[in-house]
Scaffold this active site. Structure first.
Site, short mmCIF file in Angstrom:
data_model
loop_
_atom_site.label_atom_id
_atom_site.label_comp_id
_atom_site.label_asym_id
_atom_site.label_seq_id
_atom_site.Cartn_x
_atom_site.Cartn_y
_atom_site.Cartn_z
N MET A 170 -28.49 -54.03 35.80
CA MET A 170 -27.35 -53.29 35.22
C MET A 170 -27.62 -51.78 35.22
SD MET A 170 -25.88 -55.52 32.12
CE MET A 170 -24.50 -56.61 32.45
N ASP A 198 -27.97 -48.92 29.60
CA ASP A 198 -27.73 -48.18 30.84
C ASP A 198 -28.54 -46.88 30.92
OD1 ASP A 198 -25.89 -50.14 31.43
OD2 ASP A 198 -24.21 -49.02 30.58
#
Ligand code: ADP
Length: 330
Positions: A176, A134
């Protein structure tokens, strides 16, 4: 940042939270660098959950052979709600002390390093390694796993662009990143996308519609929209928004959510090297008596940031790059 008076004899290592390519390189480096110092290494399975359950295996140099090129984490990972409670953390601390661990290396992302900071506050020597696809962790410009995940997203975008061109379609590709738009922004720029939607910047779906129409009128055979999963208008909501009136966009709209495909890849050269360097640096910090820090990549070098500083700060994203992406999609 704390200092450690006693000599280290044994350290634990765990991987926590979302797995990331390169975690194995870090486990291997931590283990072999520690063995080189004459320390013993305990591998904790399944992150903090395994720590609380005392699910621990001894790691020697041979146990970490053949893992450098493998995605995921050989130790397993988990999300542990119990570790978020003071009682859970007390049990974890007791396990560490009963097992004779002198320090713990925590390989993981934002949440995992918040957990590491809690252990530090309880007086236990911890060193973190910044690892999450992330890239939402303060203290590391690029975290371990990001480069591989980015390359996987790019490969998907490249392929979708081919089919999009053949059919004059617009593809929404969701990547993501939780609440962080880093992966989407970088994949969008490197993949030459026409529109990038990230959580950090409010996006009006009507502006997207206008942009797609403009792209169509410029004569492009396709339009690629890269969207971060954490954006208000993610793939699902964009799909709903335009459902039934796609014609006005010029293109037919198709939606692809990459999801966990981005996680499972074999680590590329960058993440193998980064994991290796971070693992060695974590051990070197402990050997120098330094702990309570996060090992990360800062200004192109491996550096350490106090865990307190990591916990108190939010990573920022260079949203000026959005403008660049817009110019380059002409
Ligand atoms: P990541 O490390 O990839 O961001 P999570 O946010 O799921 O993943 O965090 C992993 C684990 O770290 C959680 O399941 C929990 O056990 C622990 N953790 C997360 N936040 C905290 C916190 N504020 N205090 C203590 N432990 C935490």
């Amino acid at each position: 940042m704390g200092s450690m008076p006693a000599k280290i004899r044994r350290i634990g290592v765990l991987t926590s939270g979302g797995d990331a390519p390169g975690m194995n390189a870090a486990i291997r480096a931590v283990t072999r660098a520690a063995v080189d110092k004459g320390w013993e290494v305990s591998g904790v399975r399944q992150g903090y959950a395994g720590l609380i359950a005392n699910d621990v295996v001894p790691l020697g140099a041979r146990n970490v052979g053949g893992i450098l090129q493998r995605g995921g984490t050989i130790l397993g990972s988990s999300r542990s709600p119990e570790f978020k409670t003071p009682e859970g953390r007390r049990i974890a601390l007791r396990v560490l002390e009963d097992n004779g661990e002198d320090a713990l290396v925590v390989i993981g992302g934002n949440g995992s390093q918040s957990g590491a900071a809690e252990l530090m506050r309880m007086g236990f020597p911890v060193v973190g390694i910044a690892s999450t696809i992330d890239n939402d962790l303060y203290g590391s410009d690029v975290c371990l796993g990001v480069d591989t995940a980015l390359n996987i997203a790019l490969e998907a975008i490249d392929r979708l662009k081919v089919t999009a061109s053949s059919h004059h379609r617009a593809f929404v590709v969701e990547v993501m990143g939780r609440d962080c738009g880093y992966l989407a922004l970088m994949a969008g720029i490197a993949g030459g996308s026409e529109v990038i939607i990230i959580p950090e910047v409010e996006t009006d779906p009507e502006a997207i519609a206008a942009e797609l129409t403009a792209v169509y009128e410029r004569g492009k055979p396709h339009a690629m929209i890269v969207v971060a999963e954490g954006a208000k208008y993610n793939a699902d909501r964009l799909g709903h928004y335009f459902a039934g009136h796609q014609k006005r966009l010029g293109f037919e709209l198709r939606i692809t959510v990459l999801g966990h495909v981005q996680r499972g890849g074999a680590p590329g050269a960058a993440d193998r090297l980064l994991g290796t360097q971070m693992g060695v640096a974590a051990v070197e910090h402990l050997a120098r008596g330094q702990h309570g820090v996060l090992v990360g990549l800062r200004d192109g070098r491996i550096g350490a940031t106090p865990l307190e500083e990591v916990a108190a700060n939010k990573k920022t994203l260079d949203t000026a790059l959005l403008r660049l992406a817009y110019i380059l999609s002409r």
